[in-house]
Design an enzyme around this catalytic site. Structure first.
Site, mmCIF file in Angstrom:
data_model
loop_
_atom_site.group_PDB
_atom_site.id
_atom_site.type_symbol
_atom_site.label_atom_id
_atom_site.label_comp_id
_atom_site.label_asym_id
_atom_site.label_seq_id
_atom_site.Cartn_x
_atom_site.Cartn_y
_atom_site.Cartn_z
ATOM 1 N N ARG A 1 -41.457 -21.811 25.746
ATOM 2 C CA ARG A 1 -40.009 -21.733 25.980
ATOM 3 C C ARG A 1 -39.407 -23.109 26.239
ATOM 4 O O ARG A 1 -38.239 -23.347 25.945
ATOM 5 C CB ARG A 1 -39.734 -20.749 27.139
ATOM 6 C CG ARG A 1 -40.347 -21.147 28.443
ATOM 7 C CD ARG A 1 -40.431 -19.979 29.443
ATOM 8 N NE ARG A 1 -41.529 -19.052 29.140
ATOM 9 C CZ ARG A 1 -41.822 -17.976 29.870
ATOM 10 N NH1 ARG A 1 -41.094 -17.661 30.929
ATOM 11 N NH2 ARG A 1 -42.826 -17.190 29.533
ATOM 12 N N LYS B 1 -55.568 -22.390 31.656
ATOM 13 C CA LYS B 1 -55.973 -21.019 31.336
ATOM 14 C C LYS B 1 -57.450 -20.817 31.669
ATOM 15 O O LYS B 1 -58.221 -21.776 31.653
ATOM 16 C CB LYS B 1 -55.802 -20.764 29.831
ATOM 17 C CG LYS B 1 -54.364 -20.663 29.350
ATOM 18 C CD LYS B 1 -54.317 -20.395 27.855
ATOM 19 C CE LYS B 1 -52.883 -20.276 27.354
ATOM 20 N NZ LYS B 1 -52.121 -19.169 27.942
HETATM 21 N N1 BES Z 1 -49.311 -19.086 24.217
HETATM 22 C C1 BES Z 1 -49.191 -18.296 25.388
HETATM 23 C C2 BES Z 1 -48.935 -16.823 25.093
HETATM 24 C C3 BES Z 1 -50.053 -16.071 24.427
HETATM 25 C C4 BES Z 1 -51.008 -15.412 25.179
HETATM 26 C C5 BES Z 1 -50.121 -15.993 23.058
HETATM 27 C C6 BES Z 1 -52.009 -14.700 24.561
HETATM 28 C C7 BES Z 1 -51.129 -15.280 22.448
HETATM 29 C C8 BES Z 1 -52.074 -14.635 23.194
HETATM 30 C C9 BES Z 1 -48.041 -18.811 26.246
HETATM 31 O O1 BES Z 1 -47.822 -20.177 26.177
HETATM 32 C C10 BES Z 1 -48.384 -18.491 27.662
HETATM 33 O O2 BES Z 1 -49.316 -19.044 28.145
HETATM 34 N N2 BES Z 1 -47.615 -17.615 28.277
HETATM 35 C C11 BES Z 1 -47.869 -17.206 29.612
HETATM 36 C C12 BES Z 1 -46.548 -17.162 30.328
HETATM 37 C C13 BES Z 1 -46.685 -17.011 31.818
HETATM 38 C C14 BES Z 1 -47.289 -18.253 32.425
HETATM 39 C C15 BES Z 1 -45.320 -16.737 32.411
HETATM 40 C C16 BES Z 1 -48.513 -15.821 29.564
HETATM 41 O O3 BES Z 1 -48.152 -15.020 28.697
HETATM 42 O O4 BES Z 1 -49.399 -15.591 30.364
HETATM 43 MN MN MN Z 2 -49.013 -21.274 27.520
#
Ligand code: BES
Ligand code: MN
Ligand code: ZN
Length: 497
Positions: A345, A271
């Site tokens: 997931r 990230k």
């Molecule tokens: N934990 C994150 C989702 C999230 C983002 C929670 C912001 C709270 C605040 C999750 O694991 C994630 O990174 N999801 C990605 C999915 C994508 C790679 C398809 C996302 O939402 O960007």
């Molecule tokens: Mn994630």
């Protein structure tokens, strides 16, 4: 903080109610009479209309037994409900918590839709929730920042009638605080092993705790869960919490499943650094499940409920999972991991299968901070609800509404499902398209739900924590504890004998 109910009492501060239009409720009226109309005068001088959360804060006239009077609005009386009274009690506590006052007296009145007993209990719950702090790591608070409030007394006719309900509500509040604490803890303190150890505390409330370690998960075939964990020095844990409150211990349980990523760096699909610290809260689903288990155990709910949390840390590292890796799940299905940041997931795939396989539950509800896309869609107000069952959806929506944890249902459908097909495995973990991300994630989870199992998925990425300022008196910190009250109410309404 000590909360009591009494038929009369005095203190440093007294709070009373007014409705929209500036109408004083009986306790306020009595106080105003004793103060020869000074309270009404102050209201007029400050443009106070009685709107929800509005406050008139005055030094008490000499004729009263208090130093300070708060008149707090509950809004339009014909639509005011239990939550209005909670916010009223919470607003009073918020106002005086660090004011130097030690004792607050709340004088709630019944409203058109809220009985006297219920008003007393809701006032207590609001006060309790508003007094929550997460200051374990503050070693030098200035005196004026320190909480001075020591006790709240709910002064009402027939205080005994409110006490029984308040005891049930305290279980819910303690569950909320348990969840908030877990969400707030930083990743260096809360990681899979230490999280699992904290859940052991629930054994004192007769919750059975079973902690699965990687060797066992390996035997069960949980390759998706283990794949996420493999980049971290902290080994995964899967914790099973069982509460058996039904007459028959054999009765099929309700299953709750929580995403417990104790920190989500994104892994190799790392990230961006800005705001990454929030990812210490990526175990908000697991915290909500743990908080709900605590609440139902404390109030001895007459239902069988099993809570399963999948605990991992998602880190990059020499042994981390790579984009393109293919993993085998416990269900037998294979997954091509195209983005290591879509990890929630993956761990849920194995946790969902495990809970169905092992417990044959009557329904499965999972909670997860699953997608950033749900924040784009619903902001921080509603959680996203996805379900294969009409009745379960309605029950969840209703429970959320009553408890002030609202959900909004979003669709599922084959057009979303096919987006995770891949030539290389049974499915891939992202669609690769920028649209509909929360729904695609839900479709992915649905592939791990057996035919005929009622299932609901709550995407709480926008509601497990929230950006400041923290205006809602019932949720005074970054971590909200979202989901605990909803689940506790749902169990009371739908799954108890
Ligand atoms: N934990 C994150 C989702 C999230 C983002 C929670 C912001 C709270 C605040 C999750 O694991 C994630 O990174 N999801 C990605 C999915 C994508 C790679 C398809 C996302 O939402 O960007
Ligand atoms: Mn994630
Ligand atoms: Zn995550």
């Amino acid at each position: 903080m000590d909360i009591r109910f009494a038929a009369s009492g005095s203190g440093d501060v007294v709070a009373v109610m007014a409705g929209e239009g500036g109408e004083l409720l009986p306790a306020a009226k009595a106080l105003d009479t004793a103060a020869s109309g000074r309270i009404q005068k102050a209201m007029q001088a400050t443009r106070f209309t009685g709107g929800a959360g509005q406050v008139v804060d005055i030094l008490a006239p000499e004729s009263l037994d208090f130093a300070r009077v708060l008149v707090i609005g509950v809004g339009k009386l014909d639509v005011a409900n239990g939550l209005s009274v909670e916010r009223w009690g919470g607003a009073a506590v918020k106002r005086v918590a660090a004011s130097g006052a030690e004792k607050l007296v709340l004088q709630p009145d019944n409203l058109p839709g809220v009985s006297k007993a219920d008003a007393g209990a809701h006032a207590a719950l609001g006060a309790r929730l508003a007094a929550y702090r997460f200051d374990a790591y503050k070693t030098k608070q200035k005196p004026e920042q320190q909480v001075s409030l020591k006790s709240v007394e709910i002064v009402m006719e027939g205080p005994a009638s409110a006490r029984a309900r308040a005891e049930q509500d305290q279980a819910a509040a303690d569950g909320v605080f348990f969840a908030r604490d877990l969400v707030s803890e930083p990743g260096n303190v809360l990681f899979p092993e230490s999280f699992a150890e904290r859940l052991r505390d629930l054994e004192t409330m007769d919750v059975d705790i079973e902690i699965l370690e990687p060797a066992t998960m390996e035997k069960l075939g949980m390759g998706a869960l283990l794949g996420v964990a493999q980049g971290s020095v902290h080994p995964a844990r899967l914790v099973v919490m069982s509460w058996k409150g039904a007459r028959s211990k054999q009765a099929r349980p309700l299953a709750l499943v929580g995403k417990g990523v104790t920190f989500d760096t994104g892994g190799i699909s790392i990230k961006p650094s800005g705001g990454m610290e929030d990812m210490k809260g990526d175990m908000g689903g697991a915290a909500a499940v743990a908080g709900a288990m605590r609440a139902i155990a404390q109030r001895k709910a007459k239902a069988n409920v099993v809570g399963v949390v999948a605990l991992v840390e998602n880190m990059p590292g020499a042994n981390a999972q790579r984009p393109g890796d293919i993993v085998h799940t416990m269900s037998g299905q294979t997954i091509e991991v195209l983005n290591t940041d879509a990890e929630g997931r993956l761990i849920l795939a194995d946790a969902l299968w495990y809970v169905q396989d092992k417990f044959n539950p009557v329904a499965v509800i999972d909670l997860a901070t699953l997608t950033g896309a749900i924040i784009t869609a619903l902001g921080h107000e509603h959680a996203g609800l996805f379900s294969n069952d009409e009745d379960l959806s309605q029950a969840i929506i209703g429970a959320g509404q009553i408890e002030g944890e609202p959900v909004w249902r979003l669709p599922l459908g084959p057009g979303y499902d096919k987006q995770i097909d891949t030539p290389n495995a049974d499915m891939k973990n992202i669609s690769g398209k920028p649209a509909g991300g929360s729904i695609v994630a839900a479709q992915f989870l649905k592939r791990f739900i057996k035919d005929g199992t009622p299932w609901a998925h709550l995407d709480i990425a926008g509601t497990a924590w929230k950006p400041g300022p923290y205006e809602d008196p019932l949720s005074p910190t970054w971590a909200t504890g979202y989901g605990v009250r909803l689940l506790n109410r749902l169990i009371a309404n739908r799954y108890e004998e």
